[in-house]
Design a protein around this motif. Structure first.
Motif, PDB file in Angstrom:
ATOM      1  N   GLN A  47       4.865  -4.423   2.540  1.00 16.56           N
ATOM      2  CA  GLN A  47       4.446  -3.057   2.860  1.00 16.56           C
ATOM      3  C   GLN A  47       5.464  -2.065   2.317  1.00 16.56           C
ATOM      4  OE1 GLN A  47       2.442  -2.211   6.686  1.00 16.56           O
ATOM      5  NE2 GLN A  47       4.267  -1.005   7.087  1.00 16.56           N
ATOM      6  N   ARG A  48       4.952  -0.970   1.805  1.00 22.62           N
ATOM      7  CA  ARG A  48       5.818   0.103   1.308  1.00 22.62           C
ATOM      8  C   ARG A  48       5.133   1.443   1.534  1.00 22.62           C
ATOM      9  NH1 ARG A  48       8.232   1.357  -4.788  1.00 22.62           N
ATOM     10  NH2 ARG A  48       9.199   3.301  -4.126  1.00 22.62           N
ATOM     11  N   VAL A  49       5.949   2.443   1.856  1.00 24.84           N
ATOM     12  CA  VAL A  49       5.455   3.811   2.008  1.00 24.84           C
ATOM     13  C   VAL A  49       5.906   4.598   0.778  1.00 24.84           C
ATOM     14  CG1 VAL A  49       5.540   5.914   3.393  1.00 24.84           C
ATOM     15  CG2 VAL A  49       5.569   3.667   4.523  1.00 24.84           C
ATOM     16  N   PHE A  50       4.956   5.255   0.122  1.00 27.83           N
ATOM     17  CA  PHE A  50       5.218   6.061  -1.065  1.00 27.83           C
ATOM     18  C   PHE A  50       5.108   7.538  -0.691  1.00 27.83           C
ATOM     19  CE2 PHE A  50       3.689   1.985  -2.495  1.00 27.83           C
ATOM     20  CZ  PHE A  50       4.515   1.691  -3.561  1.00 27.83           C
ATOM     21  N   ALA A  51       6.068   8.345  -1.116  1.00 25.99           N
ATOM     22  CA  ALA A  51       6.101   9.775  -0.766  1.00 25.99           C
ATOM     23  C   ALA A  51       5.533  10.632  -1.893  1.00 25.99           C
ATOM     24  CB  ALA A  51       7.534  10.196  -0.478  1.00 25.99           C
ATOM     25  N   HIS A  74      -7.910  -8.141  -6.238  1.00 32.92           N
ATOM     26  CA  HIS A  74      -6.988  -8.398  -5.122  1.00 32.92           C
ATOM     27  C   HIS A  74      -6.748  -7.051  -4.459  1.00 32.92           C
ATOM     28  CE1 HIS A  74      -4.301 -10.916  -2.887  1.00 32.92           C
ATOM     29  NE2 HIS A  74      -3.285 -10.106  -3.091  1.00 32.92           N
ATOM     30  N   HIS A  75      -7.082  -6.926  -3.181  1.00 38.42           N
ATOM     31  CA  HIS A  75      -7.190  -5.615  -2.552  1.00 38.42           C
ATOM     32  C   HIS A  75      -6.223  -5.440  -1.385  1.00 38.42           C
ATOM     33  CE1 HIS A  75     -10.998  -6.594  -4.567  1.00 38.42           C
ATOM     34  NE2 HIS A  75     -10.888  -5.354  -4.986  1.00 38.42           N
ATOM     35  N   PRO A  76      -5.571  -4.277  -1.320  1.00 42.98           N
ATOM     36  CA  PRO A  76      -4.608  -3.997  -0.253  1.00 42.98           C
ATOM     37  C   PRO A  76      -5.241  -3.235   0.908  1.00 42.98           C
ATOM     38  CG  PRO A  76      -4.499  -2.238  -1.839  1.00 42.98           C
ATOM     39  CD  PRO A  76      -5.560  -3.214  -2.333  1.00 42.98           C
ATOM     40  N   ALA A  77      -4.444  -3.044   1.921  1.00 37.95           N
ATOM     41  CA  ALA A  77      -4.756  -2.054   2.950  1.00 37.95           C
ATOM     42  C   ALA A  77      -4.058  -0.779   2.493  1.00 37.95           C
ATOM     43  CB  ALA A  77      -4.247  -2.492   4.311  1.00 37.95           C
ATOM     44  N   VAL A  85       1.511   7.569   1.191  1.00 38.03           N
ATOM     45  CA  VAL A  85       0.531   6.478   1.156  1.00 38.03           C
ATOM     46  C   VAL A  85       1.262   5.204   1.550  1.00 38.03           C
ATOM     47  CG1 VAL A  85      -1.030   5.097  -0.291  1.00 38.03           C
ATOM     48  CG2 VAL A  85      -0.804   7.567  -0.702  1.00 38.03           C
ATOM     49  N   THR A  86       0.718   4.507   2.535  1.00 39.47           N
ATOM     50  CA  THR A  86       1.264   3.214   2.931  1.00 39.47           C
ATOM     51  C   THR A  86       0.379   2.137   2.315  1.00 39.47           C
ATOM     52  OG1 THR A  86       2.031   4.154   5.020  1.00 39.47           O
ATOM     53  CG2 THR A  86       1.923   1.739   4.874  1.00 39.47           C
ATOM     54  N   VAL A  87       1.011   1.231   1.555  1.00 40.74           N
ATOM     55  CA  VAL A  87       0.293   0.147   0.893  1.00 40.74           C
ATOM     56  C   VAL A  87       0.767  -1.171   1.488  1.00 40.74           C
ATOM     57  CG1 VAL A  87      -0.255  -0.950  -1.326  1.00 40.74           C
ATOM     58  CG2 VAL A  87       0.195   1.518  -1.246  1.00 40.74           C
ATOM     59  N   SER A  88      -0.171  -2.014   1.870  1.00 38.43           N
ATOM     60  CA  SER A  88       0.145  -3.344   2.406  1.00 38.43           C
ATOM     61  C   SER A  88      -0.603  -4.400   1.601  1.00 38.43           C
ATOM     62  CB  SER A  88      -0.283  -3.456   3.871  1.00 38.43           C
ATOM     63  OG  SER A  88       0.376  -2.492   4.656  1.00 38.43           O
ATOM     64  N   ASN A 100       0.360 -13.596  -5.795  1.00 33.40           N
ATOM     65  CA  ASN A 100      -0.468 -12.438  -6.170  1.00 33.40           C
ATOM     66  C   ASN A 100       0.008 -11.159  -5.489  1.00 33.40           C
ATOM     67  OD1 ASN A 100      -2.126 -14.098  -7.702  1.00 33.40           O
ATOM     68  ND2 ASN A 100      -3.761 -14.172  -6.180  1.00 33.40           N
ATOM     69  N   ASP A 101       0.455 -11.264  -4.243  1.00 31.63           N
ATOM     70  CA  ASP A 101       0.871 -10.072  -3.501  1.00 31.63           C
ATOM     71  C   ASP A 101       2.123  -9.454  -4.121  1.00 31.63           C
ATOM     72  OD1 ASP A 101      -1.204 -10.274  -1.462  1.00 31.63           O
ATOM     73  OD2 ASP A 101      -0.155 -12.127  -0.944  1.00 31.63           O
ATOM     74  N   PHE A 102       3.027 -10.289  -4.588  1.00 30.21           N
ATOM     75  CA  PHE A 102       4.230  -9.789  -5.243  1.00 30.21           C
ATOM     76  C   PHE A 102       3.894  -9.180  -6.599  1.00 30.21           C
ATOM     77  CE2 PHE A 102       5.767 -12.647  -2.030  1.00 30.21           C
ATOM     78  CZ  PHE A 102       6.915 -12.022  -1.561  1.00 30.21           C
ATOM     79  N   ILE A 103       2.948  -9.787  -7.301  1.00 32.79           N
ATOM     80  CA  ILE A 103       2.476  -9.234  -8.582  1.00 32.79           C
ATOM     81  C   ILE A 103       1.900  -7.839  -8.340  1.00 32.79           C
ATOM     82  CG2 ILE A 103       0.694  -9.462 -10.363  1.00 32.79           C
ATOM     83  CD1 ILE A 103       1.134 -12.556 -10.125  1.00 32.79           C
ATOM     84  N   MET A 104       1.059  -7.709  -7.320  1.00 33.79           N
ATOM     85  CA  MET A 104       0.424  -6.419  -7.057  1.00 33.79           C
ATOM     86  C   MET A 104       1.427  -5.389  -6.545  1.00 33.79           C
ATOM     87  SD  MET A 104      -2.513  -6.809  -8.273  1.00 33.79           S
ATOM     88  CE  MET A 104      -3.228  -5.247  -7.764  1.00 33.79           C
ATOM     89  N   ALA A 105       2.431  -5.822  -5.803  1.00 32.58           N
ATOM     90  CA  ALA A 105       3.481  -4.888  -5.375  1.00 32.58           C
ATOM     91  C   ALA A 105       4.195  -4.331  -6.601  1.00 32.58           C
ATOM     92  CB  ALA A 105       4.460  -5.589  -4.435  1.00 32.58           C
TER      93      ALA A 105
END
Length: 115
Positions: A47-51, A74-77, A85-88, A100-105
């Motif tokens: 999870q990361r929050v983008f400003a 491959h879809h996030p929350a 924007v918070t992306v999980s 895959n999750d690390f690739i998408m991060a």
């Protein structure tokens, strides 16, 4: 190293695919250092929050992340708010983290760097 991950493609994930091991997390997480490992409802996620300066920029970024997610299947929350924007990322089929999750991060970080 994030560029290396960002250039990779997601692979189709089966329900019986293993989650990443602690060793794999130790290898992959330094490549996406801004991302937090969190556990929600017993499921590990990145999870990361983008400003952003305003809602319009946050909404554009959300749309850009959505386009890449569709391309990779491959879809996030995504939680879009004024100025952030918070992306999980996690893999729903295996209820945990996959490469895959690390690739998408990493791909998400690249999108943000271009804003």
């Amino acid at each position: 190293m994030a560029a290396k991950l960002a250039q990779m493609r997601c692979v189709a994930c089966r329900r019986d695919a293993p989650t990443v091991s602690d060793e794999e997390v130790a290898e992959l997480q330094p490549q996406v250092p801004e991302w937090e490992l969190v556990e929600i409802d017993g499921v590990k996620r990145l999870q990361r929050v983008f400003a952003f300066d305003d809602f319009a920029q946050a909404l554009r970024f959300t749309s850009d992340v959505g386009a890449v997610a569709e391309e990779e299947q491959h879809h996030p929350a995504l939680l879009t708010e004024w100025g952030r924007v918070t992306v999980s990322w996690w893999t729903h089929k295996i209820r945990g983290l996959h490469r895959n999750d690390f690739i998408m991060a990493a791909k998400t970080d690249e999108l943000y760097a271009r804003t």
